[in-house]
Design an enzyme around this catalytic site. Structure first.
Site: not given
Length: 315
Positions: A72-73
């Site tokens: 993810g981020s």
């Protein structure tokens, strides 16, 4: 009845590891109350030595070392590094709309739009669309090259079985955009994402080390990050704690810095998310993963803060 094979025994030998008993107890206590499967890894940034590694539940597989998850981020750290190496800076203005479409694939932010902001703000607030826009501006192959600097797609030798990270070559622009925000086909273990945070803290990516004696057959060479990007990367991670999605770390003091992540997985609509946090304080890097935990800022970052607070209390 017949003997199929005989395996000769050998005398036992002492094993010396990098684990620190005090640091190991802190995450065990931190994760004791977590209902979902979870993992925490802590690495000494200057050496790559693993100080703590915990997987929950204890009767399941060693997800801290062997899990392969979309980061993810948290992977925006690598994308930001590629952008900085291409001549950008923490203050470079980039667009953060509420939605962008790349080759027919939509990308959105959970919070809407920020407008035109600095790279530092886009990173600290975790704007997906800004980093999708960044991916479109990068020279061909530069994201893959920077991922290699951070140790992706290399085989670990730490004395136990362990997974690193993988960034497959993009199929098209949409696949590249998904990779830039840690989705698509990008995967990483909690161990590897802790090494990413350690690389930012120290300016050099090092293969994590766990078993010192007997020593692994070979160790990977350290990868220095481009010197001109380290200060900006550290500023991005620091801003995440001071004014972004990782404010839960403000309570632990010091130079706490990091990056949150909420990594989508599965076929639900809307998708479920793993909660991630990677970061460092005072030279100790950490990665926290909670499977299906939801928001990295709301779930994983407070656990990282609890870990550092437990270390302080035990000191």
């Amino acid at each position: 009845v017949s003997v199929l094979q005989r395996f000769g025994g050998r005398a036992p030998v002492d094993v010396r590891t990098t684990l620190d008993s005090g640091a190991q107890l802190a995450p065990e206590r931190t994760l004791d109350g977590v209902v979902e499967p979870a993992a925490l890894v802590a690495i000494e940034a200057a050496s790559g030595e693993i100080r703590a590694v915990v997987s929950r539940p204890v009767d399941d597989f060693a997800r801290a070392l062997l899990g392969a998850y979309p980061p993810g981020s948290t992977f925006k750290t690598v994308t930001a590094a590629a952008f900085l190496a291409d001549g950008g800076s923490a203050s470079t203005s980039i667009s953060c709309p509420g939605r962008v479409v790349v080759t027919g694939r939509p990308f959105e932010n959970a919070f809407g739009a920020l407008g035109t902001v600095s790279l530092q703000t886009a990173y600290a607030r975790s704007c997906n669309t800004a980093f999708v826009n960044v991916s479109e501006s990068l020279p061909d192959g530069s994201l893959d090259a920077m991922a290699s600097v951070f140790g992706f797609d290399t085989a670990y030798r730490i004395g136990l079985l362990a997974e690193g990270g993988s960034v497959p070559d993009p199929i098209d622009d949409a696949d590249l955009a998904a990779s830039a925000i840690g989705q698509g086909r990008v995967t990483a273990s909690p161990l590897h994402m802790a090494s990413v945070a350690a690389a930012v803290a120290d300016g050099t990516w090092r293969q994590p080390q766990l078993v010192l004696d007997p020593a692994p057959d070979e160790a990977l060479d350290p990868n220095p990050l481009p010197a001109e990007i380290v200060d900006d990367l550290q500023a991005l991670m620091r801003a995440t704690v001071t004014s972004g999605t990782g404010t839960a770390l403000q309570q632990v003091g010091g130079d706490a810095a990091g990056k949150t992540g909420s990594a989508e997985f599965g076929d639900e609509d809307p998708p479920e998310t793993h909660a991630w946090f990677i970061g460092y304080r005072d030279g100790l890097a950490v990665a926290v993963l909670v499977e299906g935990g939801g928001s990295g800022g709301a779930v994983a970052a407070p656990l990282a803060a609890d870990f550092f607070a437990a270390l302080d209390a035990a000191a």
